[in-house]
Write a protein that holds these residues in place. Structure first.
Motif, PDB file in Angstrom:
ATOM      1  N   GLY A   1      35.064  60.818  36.379  1.00 45.46           N
ATOM      2  CA  GLY A   1      34.407  59.671  36.983  1.00 45.46           C
ATOM      3  C   GLY A   1      35.380  58.578  37.371  1.00 45.46           C
ATOM      4  N   ILE A   2      34.805  57.437  37.687  1.00 48.58           N
ATOM      5  CA  ILE A   2      35.565  56.241  38.068  1.00 48.58           C
ATOM      6  C   ILE A   2      35.296  55.165  37.036  1.00 48.58           C
ATOM      7  N   LEU A   3      36.358  54.551  36.518  1.00 46.55           N
ATOM      8  CA  LEU A   3      36.232  53.334  35.717  1.00 46.55           C
ATOM      9  C   LEU A   3      36.631  52.188  36.629  1.00 46.55           C
ATOM     10  N   PHE A   4      35.643  51.386  37.013  1.00 47.42           N
ATOM     11  CA  PHE A   4      35.875  50.316  37.978  1.00 47.42           C
ATOM     12  C   PHE A   4      35.825  48.966  37.282  1.00 47.42           C
ATOM     13  N   LEU A   5      36.899  48.210  37.416  1.00 42.36           N
ATOM     14  CA  LEU A   5      37.000  46.881  36.818  1.00 42.36           C
ATOM     15  C   LEU A   5      37.192  45.856  37.935  1.00 42.36           C
ATOM     16  N   ASP A   6      36.207  44.987  38.102  1.00 45.37           N
ATOM     17  CA  ASP A   6      36.250  43.988  39.169  1.00 45.37           C
ATOM     18  C   ASP A   6      36.891  42.696  38.648  1.00 45.37           C
ATOM     19  N   GLU A   7      37.393  41.889  39.601  1.00 45.90           N
ATOM     20  CA  GLU A   7      38.014  40.594  39.314  1.00 45.90           C
ATOM     21  C   GLU A   7      39.169  40.732  38.326  1.00 45.90           C
ATOM     22  N   ILE A   8      39.955  41.784  38.508  1.00 45.87           N
ATOM     23  CA  ILE A   8      41.022  42.114  37.566  1.00 45.87           C
ATOM     24  C   ILE A   8      42.103  41.040  37.504  1.00 45.87           C
ATOM     25  N   ASN A   9      42.313  40.330  38.606  1.00 46.14           N
ATOM     26  CA  ASN A   9      43.380  39.322  38.616  1.00 46.14           C
ATOM     27  C   ASN A   9      42.848  37.907  38.385  1.00 46.14           C
ATOM     28  N   CYS A  10      41.632  37.824  37.816  1.00 46.09           N
ATOM     29  CA  CYS A  10      41.039  36.511  37.546  1.00 46.09           C
ATOM     30  C   CYS A  10      40.757  36.311  36.052  1.00 46.09           C
ATOM     31  N   VAL A  11      41.361  37.154  35.209  1.00 47.45           N
ATOM     32  CA  VAL A  11      41.087  37.064  33.774  1.00 47.45           C
ATOM     33  C   VAL A  11      41.756  35.832  33.172  1.00 47.45           C
TER      34      VAL A  11
ATOM     35  N   ALA B   1      39.610  45.905  41.238  1.00 46.57           N
ATOM     36  CA  ALA B   1      39.440  45.099  42.445  1.00 46.57           C
ATOM     37  C   ALA B   1      39.768  43.653  42.127  1.00 46.57           C
ATOM     38  N   GLY B   2      40.318  42.974  43.103  1.00 52.16           N
ATOM     39  CA  GLY B   2      40.639  41.561  42.921  1.00 52.16           C
ATOM     40  C   GLY B   2      40.549  40.818  44.236  1.00 52.16           C
ATOM     41  N   ASN B   3      40.569  39.510  44.144  1.00 48.45           N
ATOM     42  CA  ASN B   3      40.546  38.647  45.328  1.00 48.45           C
ATOM     43  C   ASN B   3      41.899  37.976  45.495  1.00 48.45           C
ATOM     44  N   PRO B   4      42.410  37.898  46.710  1.00 49.67           N
ATOM     45  CA  PRO B   4      43.636  37.146  46.932  1.00 49.67           C
ATOM     46  C   PRO B   4      43.455  35.687  46.516  1.00 49.67           C
ATOM     47  N   PRO B   5      44.515  35.021  46.034  1.00 54.67           N
ATOM     48  CA  PRO B   5      44.405  33.628  45.574  1.00 54.67           C
ATOM     49  C   PRO B   5      43.808  32.676  46.604  1.00 54.67           C
ATOM     50  N   LYS B   6      43.947  32.981  47.905  1.00 56.00           N
ATOM     51  CA  LYS B   6      43.409  32.063  48.913  1.00 56.00           C
ATOM     52  C   LYS B   6      41.889  31.995  48.859  1.00 56.00           C
ATOM     53  N   TYR B   7      41.237  33.024  48.281  1.00 56.02           N
ATOM     54  CA  TYR B   7      39.783  33.034  48.161  1.00 56.02           C
ATOM     55  C   TYR B   7      39.292  32.570  46.801  1.00 56.02           C
ATOM     56  N   ASN B   8      40.141  32.652  45.792  1.00 58.49           N
ATOM     57  CA  ASN B   8      39.704  32.388  44.430  1.00 58.49           C
ATOM     58  C   ASN B   8      40.788  31.591  43.701  1.00 58.49           C
ATOM     59  N   ARG B   9      40.433  30.388  43.292  1.00 61.02           N
ATOM     60  CA  ARG B   9      41.430  29.514  42.660  1.00 61.02           C
ATOM     61  C   ARG B   9      41.918  30.047  41.330  1.00 61.02           C
TER      62      ARG B   9
ATOM     63  N   ALA C   1      42.457  33.218  40.718  1.00 64.55           N
ATOM     64  CA  ALA C   1      43.177  34.482  40.917  1.00 64.55           C
ATOM     65  C   ALA C   1      44.671  34.254  40.815  1.00 64.55           C
ATOM     66  N   ARG C   2      45.363  35.268  40.368  1.00 72.82           N
ATOM     67  CA  ARG C   2      46.817  35.203  40.253  1.00 72.82           C
ATOM     68  C   ARG C   2      47.432  36.467  40.847  1.00 72.82           C
ATOM     69  N   GLU C   3      48.680  36.340  41.266  1.00 72.57           N
ATOM     70  CA  GLU C   3      49.403  37.489  41.799  1.00 72.57           C
ATOM     71  C   GLU C   3      50.028  38.273  40.646  1.00 72.57           C
ATOM     72  N   PHE C   4      49.989  39.607  40.728  1.00 77.82           N
ATOM     73  CA  PHE C   4      50.678  40.423  39.737  1.00 77.82           C
ATOM     74  C   PHE C   4      52.163  40.471  40.061  1.00 77.82           C
ATOM     75  N   ASP C   5      52.984  40.619  39.013  1.00 79.03           N
ATOM     76  CA  ASP C   5      54.432  40.709  39.246  1.00 79.03           C
ATOM     77  C   ASP C   5      54.794  42.109  39.739  1.00 79.03           C
ATOM     78  N   MET C   6      56.048  42.258  40.164  1.00 78.60           N
ATOM     79  CA  MET C   6      56.490  43.513  40.756  1.00 78.60           C
ATOM     80  C   MET C   6      56.427  44.664  39.750  1.00 78.60           C
ATOM     81  N   VAL C   7      56.702  44.364  38.467  1.00 81.67           N
ATOM     82  CA  VAL C   7      56.688  45.413  37.445  1.00 81.67           C
ATOM     83  C   VAL C   7      55.299  46.042  37.349  1.00 81.67           C
ATOM     84  N   THR C   8      54.262  45.198  37.426  1.00 84.63           N
ATOM     85  CA  THR C   8      52.887  45.714  37.367  1.00 84.63           C
ATOM     86  C   THR C   8      52.525  46.428  38.657  1.00 84.63           C
ATOM     87  N   LEU C   9      52.822  45.807  39.800  1.00 81.42           N
ATOM     88  CA  LEU C   9      52.467  46.395  41.092  1.00 81.42           C
ATOM     89  C   LEU C   9      53.143  47.740  41.312  1.00 81.42           C
TER      90      LEU C   9
END
Length: 440
Positions: free
Chosen positions: A116-126, A157-165, A167-175
């Motif tokens: 199946g799929i494990l879907f986690l929304d708003e991952i970069n807004c925790v 899934a996440g929202n770019p910071p321009k849409y959500n205050r 939200a944060r960007e992931f670092d290169m190690v994570t990406l």
């Protein structure tokens, strides 16, 4: 890429991650099955896409909005256990199973499907306290000490910071451990989806005219004005319900779903006109082949009125196409059940059910003939009214978005449709040939 293209990319990824050899073992090592990160504007349809993909592939879907969780619910609660190391007993902290991981196993038990799929929304807004847990999860596919089962593909899934205050960007190690897919807003994909799920005709017509009003987010110090794909679809459900119950649709009700004053007001004005067009154009008469005096003015009407008429006709026919599909599936199910139970049923009971099935089939054939005639009536009306204008092209193009219309035409055919779609194809080929000649 748009959300439709993203959906295909995700299905390919799932196919690769879950591919097995002849012995039933997964071909890809788990470390190569990177979690997929969808980045896109809020309300664009990422969650709905996950459900659609899971349904199409016949696998499970476990979905969470991760911002609703605390560190404790994500990794589990601490418990003190006794452990022996080098012949000495120590008290150590372990964790109960994460609520999220437990839900995955529960779904496997419920369905008997291990993938199946494990879907986690708003991952970069925790929150800051949950962020380390999320980074660990994305890198090692674990919550606390418990891993996600191998058959589940992780999609976030996440929202770019321009849409959500928040939200944060992931670092290169994570990406560098993820497959990132950026999803763009595309009204044409939404209109194709809208035809599939039966979004209100007024919304489809309005967005055909005002494509720039499909999606908007405007933020200032005092407030945020926004309109999303989710808002349009939810509004459609309410409009259809209000109309069935004869409830008044007010500007305030529209603004509850379209939280941008300019777009909300524009759609409300258009919706009122759309209702007026429904009466003025006598759509039911056109569908039934009754052309009243005075309809000739439609050929000279403004473009938005013509487009409204096209969507009103599509709405009327669309309901019939959906009914055809539902009736076909229902009859197929009854037929299969009769075949399976033929030996077990008493002869009298079987014959009674068979007769009931045949009566329903006769009624379905009548409905097919009526739908076929209605489509013919509409095409003849468009041809007589607009001659070789673009209205016929717009109608056939919009009808082609609907899988129900495609199903009906594939199963039953329609002589008028074949004629006009063929003529349009010839016209397009002639136009392209002329263009090539002029360019030489």
């Amino acid at each position: 890429m748009n959300i439709k293209e993203a959906g295909m990319e995700i299905k390919y990824a799932i196919g690769a991650y879950l591919e097995k050899d002849d012995r039933g073992s997964y071909l890809l090592e788990e470390r190569f099955c990177r979690p997929i990160l969808l980045m896109g504007a809020p309300g664009i349809g990422k969650t709905a896409l996950m459900k659609q993909i899971a349904d199409e592939l016949g696998i499970n879907l476990v979905s969470y909005t991760i911002t609703h969780h605390t560190r404790q619910s994500a990794i589990g609660l601490p418990v003190v256990e006794k452990r022996t190391f080098a012949k000495e007993e120590y008290s150590v902290t372990e964790y109960t199973m994460s609520e999220i991981i437990a839900s995955v196993y529960e779904r496997i038990e419920e369905t008997g499907i291990s993938e199946g799929i494990l879907f986690l929304d708003e991952i970069n807004c925790v929150s800051e306290t949950l962020l380390p847990t999320m980074l660990q999860f994305l890198q090692y596919k674990t919550f606390g000490t418990h891993k996600v089962p191998r058959g589940f593909v992780i999609i976030c899934a996440g929202n770019p910071p321009k849409y959500n205050r928040t939200a944060r960007e992931f670092d290169m190690v994570t990406l560098d451990r993820l497959r990132r897919i950026d999803i763009d807003v595309d009204v044409s994909v939404f209109l194709e989806y809208a035809a599939t799920v039966g979004v209100h005709g007024a919304i489809q017509a309005f967005l055909d005219i005002r494509k720039d009003y499909f999606y908007r987010i405007r933020a200032d110090v005092e407030q945020v004005d926004f309109v999303t794909a989710r808002g349009w679809e939810d509004l459609s459900k309410m409009l259809l319900s209000y109309e069935r119950n004869s409830y008044p649709v007010t500007p305030g009700m529209i603004r509850e779903y379209l939280s941008d004053p300019e777009i909300g007001e524009a759609f409300y004005v258009y919706y009122e006109l759309y209702k007026k067009y429904r009466l003025d154009f006598a759509v039911s008469d056109i569908v039934n082949g009754i052309i009243k005096e005075g309809t000739g003015h439609i050929s000279n009407a403004p473009f938005d009125e013509k487009l409204s008429l096209i969507h009103l006709l599509l709405d009327h026919l669309g309901n019939r196409f959906v009914k055809y599909s539902e009736d076909k599936e229902k009859q197929r199910s009854i037929r299969d059940e009769l075949i399976a139970q033929k030996e077990a049923l008493e002869q009298e009971v079987f014959e009674a059910r068979k007769a009931e099935f045949e009566r329903a089939e006769d009624k379905r054939e009548e409905d097919i003939e009526k739908t076929d005639q209605s489509l013919t009536n509409v095409l003849l009306f468009l041809d007589r009214t607009f001659k070789e204008g673009q209205e016929m092209i717009l109608f056939l193009t919009a009808m082609g978005r609907s899988p129900y219309a495609k199903e009906f035409l594939a199963d039953c055919g329609n002589e008028a449709y074949e004629k006009y779609s063929g003529l349009l194809l010839l016209r397009q080929e002639r136009t392209e040939l002329t263009k090539e000649i002029m360019e030489e």
